[in-house]
Design an enzyme around this catalytic site. Structure first.
Site, PDB file in Angstrom:
ATOM      1  N   LYS A  65     -43.237 -33.912  17.456  1.00  0.00           N
ATOM      2  CA  LYS A  65     -44.435 -33.552  16.679  1.00  0.00           C
ATOM      3  C   LYS A  65     -45.494 -34.658  16.657  1.00  0.00           C
ATOM      4  CE  LYS A  65     -42.306 -30.323  13.406  1.00  0.00           C
ATOM      5  NZ  LYS A  65     -42.125 -29.955  12.002  1.00  0.00           N
ATOM      6  N   ASP A 103     -47.283 -26.578   9.637  1.00  0.00           N
ATOM      7  CA  ASP A 103     -46.363 -26.906   8.533  1.00  0.00           C
ATOM      8  C   ASP A 103     -47.189 -27.089   7.263  1.00  0.00           C
ATOM      9  OD1 ASP A 103     -43.997 -26.910   9.989  1.00  0.00           O
ATOM     10  OD2 ASP A 103     -44.173 -29.020  10.529  1.00  0.00           O
TER      11      ASP A 103
HETATM   12  P1  NAP Z   1     -38.113 -36.982   8.357  1.00  0.00           P
HETATM   13  O1  NAP Z   1     -39.450 -37.213   8.933  1.00  0.00           O
HETATM   14  O2  NAP Z   1     -36.907 -37.575   9.008  1.00  0.00           O
HETATM   15  O3  NAP Z   1     -38.152 -37.493   6.823  1.00  0.00           O
HETATM   16  C1  NAP Z   1     -36.991 -37.466   6.049  1.00  0.00           C
HETATM   17  C2  NAP Z   1     -37.358 -37.760   4.587  1.00  0.00           C
HETATM   18  O4  NAP Z   1     -36.174 -37.589   3.813  1.00  0.00           O
HETATM   19  C3  NAP Z   1     -37.836 -39.186   4.350  1.00  0.00           C
HETATM   20  O5  NAP Z   1     -38.781 -39.187   3.315  1.00  0.00           O
HETATM   21  C4  NAP Z   1     -36.550 -39.883   3.933  1.00  0.00           C
HETATM   22  O6  NAP Z   1     -36.760 -41.036   3.126  1.00  0.00           O
HETATM   23  C5  NAP Z   1     -35.915 -38.805   3.080  1.00  0.00           C
HETATM   24  N1  NAP Z   1     -34.478 -38.967   2.935  1.00  0.00           N
HETATM   25  C6  NAP Z   1     -33.523 -38.810   3.889  1.00  0.00           C
HETATM   26  N2  NAP Z   1     -32.301 -39.020   3.364  1.00  0.00           N
HETATM   27  C7  NAP Z   1     -32.493 -39.326   2.041  1.00  0.00           C
HETATM   28  C8  NAP Z   1     -31.613 -39.631   0.982  1.00  0.00           C
HETATM   29  N3  NAP Z   1     -30.282 -39.675   1.154  1.00  0.00           N
HETATM   30  N4  NAP Z   1     -32.150 -39.868  -0.236  1.00  0.00           N
HETATM   31  C9  NAP Z   1     -33.490 -39.804  -0.440  1.00  0.00           C
HETATM   32  N5  NAP Z   1     -34.381 -39.514   0.552  1.00  0.00           N
HETATM   33  C10 NAP Z   1     -33.885 -39.284   1.776  1.00  0.00           C
HETATM   34  O7  NAP Z   1     -37.783 -35.431   8.239  1.00  0.00           O
HETATM   35  P2  NAP Z   1     -38.844 -34.232   8.037  1.00  0.00           P
HETATM   36  O8  NAP Z   1     -39.239 -33.700   9.350  1.00  0.00           O
HETATM   37  O9  NAP Z   1     -39.892 -34.687   7.075  1.00  0.00           O
HETATM   38  O10 NAP Z   1     -37.918 -33.113   7.355  1.00  0.00           O
HETATM   39  C11 NAP Z   1     -37.485 -33.227   6.013  1.00  0.00           C
HETATM   40  C12 NAP Z   1     -36.808 -31.919   5.602  1.00  0.00           C
HETATM   41  O11 NAP Z   1     -37.775 -30.888   5.603  1.00  0.00           O
HETATM   42  C13 NAP Z   1     -35.698 -31.466   6.561  1.00  0.00           C
HETATM   43  O12 NAP Z   1     -34.657 -30.902   5.812  1.00  0.00           O
HETATM   44  C14 NAP Z   1     -36.367 -30.397   7.394  1.00  0.00           C
HETATM   45  O13 NAP Z   1     -35.450 -29.421   7.878  1.00  0.00           O
HETATM   46  C15 NAP Z   1     -37.305 -29.799   6.368  1.00  0.00           C
HETATM   47  N6  NAP Z   1     -38.459 -29.135   6.968  1.00  0.00           N
HETATM   48  C16 NAP Z   1     -38.645 -27.837   6.660  1.00  0.00           C
HETATM   49  C17 NAP Z   1     -39.733 -27.159   7.161  1.00  0.00           C
HETATM   50  C18 NAP Z   1     -39.915 -25.720   6.786  1.00  0.00           C
HETATM   51  O14 NAP Z   1     -40.716 -25.043   7.424  1.00  0.00           O
HETATM   52  N7  NAP Z   1     -39.233 -25.228   5.760  1.00  0.00           N
HETATM   53  C19 NAP Z   1     -40.647 -27.810   7.997  1.00  0.00           C
HETATM   54  C20 NAP Z   1     -40.443 -29.158   8.292  1.00  0.00           C
HETATM   55  C21 NAP Z   1     -39.332 -29.814   7.776  1.00  0.00           C
HETATM   56  P3  NAP Z   1     -36.892 -42.501   3.814  1.00  0.00           P
HETATM   57  O15 NAP Z   1     -38.332 -42.639   4.210  1.00  0.00           O
HETATM   58  O16 NAP Z   1     -36.482 -43.418   2.754  1.00  0.00           O
HETATM   59  O17 NAP Z   1     -35.953 -42.512   5.005  1.00  0.00           O
END
Ligand code: NAP
Length: 271
Positions: A65, A103
């Site tokens: 992305k 998104d």
């Molecule tokens: P990402 O870029 O890897 O970001 C992950 C986020 O989660 C970061 O803020 C990270 O914090 C935090 N995190 C991970 N483990 C954690 C923990 N144990 N405790 C507290 N915070 C934690 O991932 P992303 O692409 O943003 O995706 C995040 C979620 O959104 C995923 O579950 C994904 O499937 C979902 N999502 C859904 C949609 C939808 O259409 N519904 C679209 C996009 C994403 P740090 O910065 O501290 O690592």
């Protein structure tokens, strides 16, 4: 036949093909939605190849992305977010295809379709990764006051510096409780709740005046949403954001209103 697709790695469990193909079936489009898994170093070749082959539109997912931004002409929102999840090849004369971030639009539309007022709402976004960035920009642009809380506090501050009027916070800090006490909307944009039955926000910080949306959609009913429902808060599960990012992409590519109910049915029958 129009060909649409998804670029990602891995893409094996994607729900986008059945969701989009349900729309083509409903509207009688002669179209297919195909998944592609290029190696990370082959992203530029994959996008060039898609243009050369006459592919109509591509979605983009992890890990491409952010990198895809370099190979498209992003619209203003995608440029500010720093990531694209939708590429439109419609303008064949353009040097690069157009990139969008649905998104962001999808999260906003998921809330609006649930009759949540965003203008002047106090919103807490938990998480500052890709989803957190998209959601924070979308809700701020729509007039919300956005507070961003993240496990890595510096990332929350970095994102808050980019999003007009936003503030950054440590997820573990006591200020989360006071932010939530004043908040109208809470959005979980972390991956917490996906792998295990965990929640990024203690149940005691939730209250019945909140609308709580989770970006996590596997499982649909996360612990956060169960905790929220238990205190009388309204909940919006992660499939709504997933649905509306797809709806927004479909509408950008085709110029037609998406058959939302059919797309939603195809999605939810697989979750
Ligand atoms: P990402 O870029 O890897 O970001 C992950 C986020 O989660 C970061 O803020 C990270 O914090 C935090 N995190 C991970 N483990 C954690 C923990 N144990 N405790 C507290 N915070 C934690 O991932 P992303 O692409 O943003 O995706 C995040 C979620 O959104 C995923 O579950 C994904 O499937 C979902 N999502 C859904 C949609 C939808 O259409 N519904 C679209 C996009 C994403 P740090 O910065 O501290 O690592």
């Amino acid at each position: 036949m129009d060909v649409f697709g998804l670029l990602g790695n891995p893409v094996g469990h994607s729900l986008s093909p059945p969701m989009h193909e349900a729309a083509y079936d409903e509207l009688g489009f002669d179209a297919r939605y195909v998944t592609f898994e290029p190696e990370p170093g082959d992203l530029a070749a994959a996008i060039d190849g898609a243009a050369a082959l006459g592919i109509t539109g591509l979605n983009v997912t992890i890990p491409f992305k952010q990198d895809a931004l370099e190979f498209v002409e992003p619209d203003d929102l995608a440029a500010r977010i720093g990531a694209v999840n939708t590429i439109d090849f419609a303008d064949a004369s353009a040097e690069q295809p157009t990139g969008y971030n649905t998104d962001a639009a999808g999260a906003l539309r998921a809330l609006r379709e649930h009759e949540v007022t965003i203008e002047n709402a106090a919103v807490v976004v938990v998480g500052a990764g890709g989803a957190g960035r998209a959601i924070s920009f979308a809700l701020s642009d729509a007039g919300a006051d956005v507070a961003i809380a993240n496990r890595t506090e510096s990332t929350a501050h970095d994102l808050a510096a980019d999003v007009p009027g936003a503030t950054g916070h440590d997820l573990a800090d006591d200020t989360l409780d006071s932010l939530l006490a004043q908040a109208d909307v809470l959005v979980n944009a972390t991956s917490v709740g996906m792998e295990d039955d965990a929640t990024p926000v203690p149940a005691g910080a939730l209250h019945g005046e909140l609308v709580v949306m989770d970006a996590v959609y596997r499982p649909l009913e996360t612990r956060l949403l169960r905790d929220a429902a238990a205190v009388g808060a309204r909940t919006v599960d992660g499939a709504w954001m997933l649905l509306y990012q797809g709806v927004e992409a479909f509408e950008l590519w085709t110029g037609r209103d998406a058959p939302v109910d059919e797309m939603n049915g195809a999605l939810r029958s697989r979750l």
